[in-house]
Scaffold this active site. Structure first.
Site, PDB file in Angstrom:
ATOM      1  N   ALA A 132       3.182   6.042  -2.617  1.00  7.58           N
ATOM      2  CA  ALA A 132       4.393   6.810  -2.933  1.00  7.58           C
ATOM      3  C   ALA A 132       4.574   6.941  -4.447  1.00  7.58           C
ATOM      4  CB  ALA A 132       5.614   6.148  -2.305  1.00  7.58           C
ATOM      5  N   GLY A 146       0.813  -1.214   0.000  1.00  6.58           N
ATOM      6  CA  GLY A 146       0.000   0.000   0.000  1.00  6.58           C
ATOM      7  C   GLY A 146       0.844   1.260   0.000  1.00  6.58           C
ATOM      8  N   CYS A 147       1.898   1.259   0.784  1.00  5.68           N
ATOM      9  CA  CYS A 147       2.762   2.446   0.868  1.00  5.68           C
ATOM     10  C   CYS A 147       3.519   2.659  -0.431  1.00  5.68           C
ATOM     11  CB  CYS A 147       3.720   2.315   2.046  1.00  5.68           C
ATOM     12  SG  CYS A 147       2.838   2.289   3.632  1.00  5.68           S
ATOM     13  N   THR A 148       3.870   1.578  -1.099  1.00  2.00           N
ATOM     14  CA  THR A 148       4.535   1.693  -2.400  1.00  2.00           C
ATOM     15  C   THR A 148       3.574   2.272  -3.430  1.00  2.00           C
ATOM     16  OG1 THR A 148       6.052  -0.100  -1.892  1.00  2.00           O
ATOM     17  CG2 THR A 148       5.716   0.409  -4.227  1.00  2.00           C
TER      18      THR A 148
END
Length: 155
Positions: free
Chosen positions: A50, A45-47
């Protein structure tokens, strides 16, 4: 933890960034700043989030917005994340979670049906005078940047 609301003065911070430099919110006065908080570098999710910011950075910057990502990750993790995903905006390390807490992005949340304490995926937009222009908590990683662009009226 209390959350920031529109009109609040955004708490200043100085944090070390993945490139070994630092970012200070007050140094960005005169510009709109998107500060987003994410749980952990290199996670799916963070990838996604970002990379969405990376892919939309030119249009955000053209509209006058700077972007800063903050997580409790240590610098080596952030360095690896920036390199792996070719991220072109500052990622800052908040290992003691003082900024996360001060901005309301640390606290209880639901994760897979369990209540845990951790980073609350959040985005706060700070206006050129240092006041909160928009505060969004518990955002979804996927599609968030598109929604943010719409909310900010960025083409």
């Amino acid at each position: 933890m209390p959350r920031l609301a529109v009109g609040d003065i955004a708490p200043d911070f100085t944090l070390t960034t993945a490139d070994g430099g630092s970012v200070t919110l007050s140094d960005l006065r005169g510009r709109h700043v998107i500060v987003y908080f994410y749980p952990a570098a290199m996670t799916p999710g963070c990838t996604t989030q970002a990379c969405d910011f990376r892919d939309n950075l030119a249009s955000l910057q053209a509209a006058g917005y700077a972007v800063v990502g903050i997580s409790p990750d240590d610098l080596p993790a952030l360095e690896k994340f920036v390199e792996a995903e070719h991220l072109t905006f500052p990622l800052a390390s908040d290992p003691d979670r003082s900024v996360l807490e001060g901005w309301g992005a640390w606290g209880e949340k639901s994760l897979y049906g369990k209540t845990v304490t951790g980073v609350i995926r959040s985005t706060v937009v700070v206006d050129p005078e240092g006041r909160v222009e928009l505060a969004q908590y518990n955002v979804k990683a996927t599609g968030h940047v598109a929604k943010l662009r719409k909310d900010l009226k960025v083409a």
